[in-house]
Scaffold this active site. Sequence first.
Site, mmCIF file in Angstrom:
data_model
loop_
_atom_site.group_PDB
_atom_site.id
_atom_site.type_symbol
_atom_site.label_atom_id
_atom_site.label_comp_id
_atom_site.label_asym_id
_atom_site.label_seq_id
_atom_site.Cartn_x
_atom_site.Cartn_y
_atom_site.Cartn_z
ATOM 1 C CE LYS A 1 -9.246 95.583 10.473
ATOM 2 N NZ LYS A 1 -8.602 94.681 9.558
ATOM 3 C CB SER B 1 -1.859 94.233 6.739
ATOM 4 O OG SER B 1 -2.449 93.163 6.013
HETATM 5 C C1 PLP Z 1 -8.616 94.592 8.259
HETATM 6 C C2 PLP Z 1 -7.435 94.130 7.531
HETATM 7 C C3 PLP Z 1 -7.069 94.698 6.305
HETATM 8 C C4 PLP Z 1 -7.910 95.736 5.590
HETATM 9 O O1 PLP Z 1 -8.181 96.901 6.338
HETATM 10 P P1 PLP Z 1 -9.397 97.849 5.960
HETATM 11 O O2 PLP Z 1 -9.272 99.018 6.859
HETATM 12 O O3 PLP Z 1 -10.671 97.084 6.204
HETATM 13 O O4 PLP Z 1 -9.289 98.192 4.518
HETATM 14 C C5 PLP Z 1 -5.889 94.258 5.720
HETATM 15 N N1 PLP Z 1 -5.127 93.287 6.279
HETATM 16 C C6 PLP Z 1 -5.461 92.708 7.443
HETATM 17 C C7 PLP Z 1 -4.570 91.648 7.998
HETATM 18 C C8 PLP Z 1 -6.615 93.108 8.123
HETATM 19 O O5 PLP Z 1 -6.935 92.531 9.279
#
Ligand code: PLP
Length: 330
Positions: free
Chosen positions: A53, A305
């Site tokens: 993010k 992520s």
């Molecule tokens: C926000 C987030 C997502 C999903 O992202 P989007 O843009 O809302 O689809 C996936 N993994 C993590 C760790 C996140 O913080």
Amino acid sequence: MPAVILTDIRTARERIAGKVERTPTVLSHSLSEQFGVPVHLKLEHRQTTGSFKLRGASNAVASLNAEQKARGVVAASTGNHGRALAHAAKLEGMRAVICMSRLVPGNKLDEIRRLGAEVRIVGDSQDDAQQEVDRLVAQEGLVMLPPFDHPDIIAGQGTLGLEMIEQVPDAALVLAQISGGGLASGVATAIKGVSPRTKVVGVSMARGAAMKASLDAGQPVLVEELPTLADSLGGGIGLDNRLTFAMCRDLLDDVVLLSEDEIAAGIRHAYAQEREIVEGAGAVGIAALLAGKITANGPVVVLLSGRNMNMELHRKIVCGDTSINAGRAG
Ligand SMILES: *Cc1c(COP(=O)(O)O)cnc(C)c1O
């Protein structure tokens, strides 16, 4: 023309260079062996602030003009966007206010405060938190930077896709998490822009998968927000969604959903086999492979992520505590 194109992502990459890490991609020997194709892991959970993010937040903050920077930024966030925005705003010497619902785990909240942002807890859903954001924009003149439905956020997340396709140019399939769809929209734009034949599949939890329900309905719909191990994937896409619904509809090859047990298995595999501490949302790509919900006939890139998880809960999951109730996730 789509709201975000490959050129925007390349520009974003230049804008945020030096503010975010270029994270490594490594071959998973255990998953490659199991699936008979090379399986690469993009270790984005090691990004500064613990999730991708920071890419979108840094790009959006750096794109503001001086007058907007002086007013400060505000967002509703389930945690990781708030963390990222707090960090990015602090780097620019700006005020940041993060609004969130009571469902957001306490550890995420403390971290955001520590990063220097003001935190406001409002209501039981992202929509309640969003109302507080709207009030602060109207009454205090703050600039709203939403977690996903914004071109600069999407372009920033897209820089992750550029890195993945550069690190694995022959990728046949990329697995990316999907919640609001900013990540998947940006990543798919980058990947398809550079390598049109590469498939991009979204992965989410079955409990409250707003984008999947919306794609099935052909328009943004509301789903009940439920506690889940993948708490970073919670929240709706917004009935007034402007960008990510259409981008995900047009760009993604498929979306697969996972049970809570399957997500737990993903977290456990990341830890035991890959030696990586990954939060529930971060582990859904691995989980989808383990659950047999993905077919691939060439190299796969799996995005990890984020890693912002309560470590007590993490410990219970990796120890195989089957009494874990997702209702107490986080
Ligand atoms: C926000 C987030 C997502 C999903 O992202 P989007 O843009 O809302 O689809 C996936 N993994 C993590 C760790 C996140 O913080």
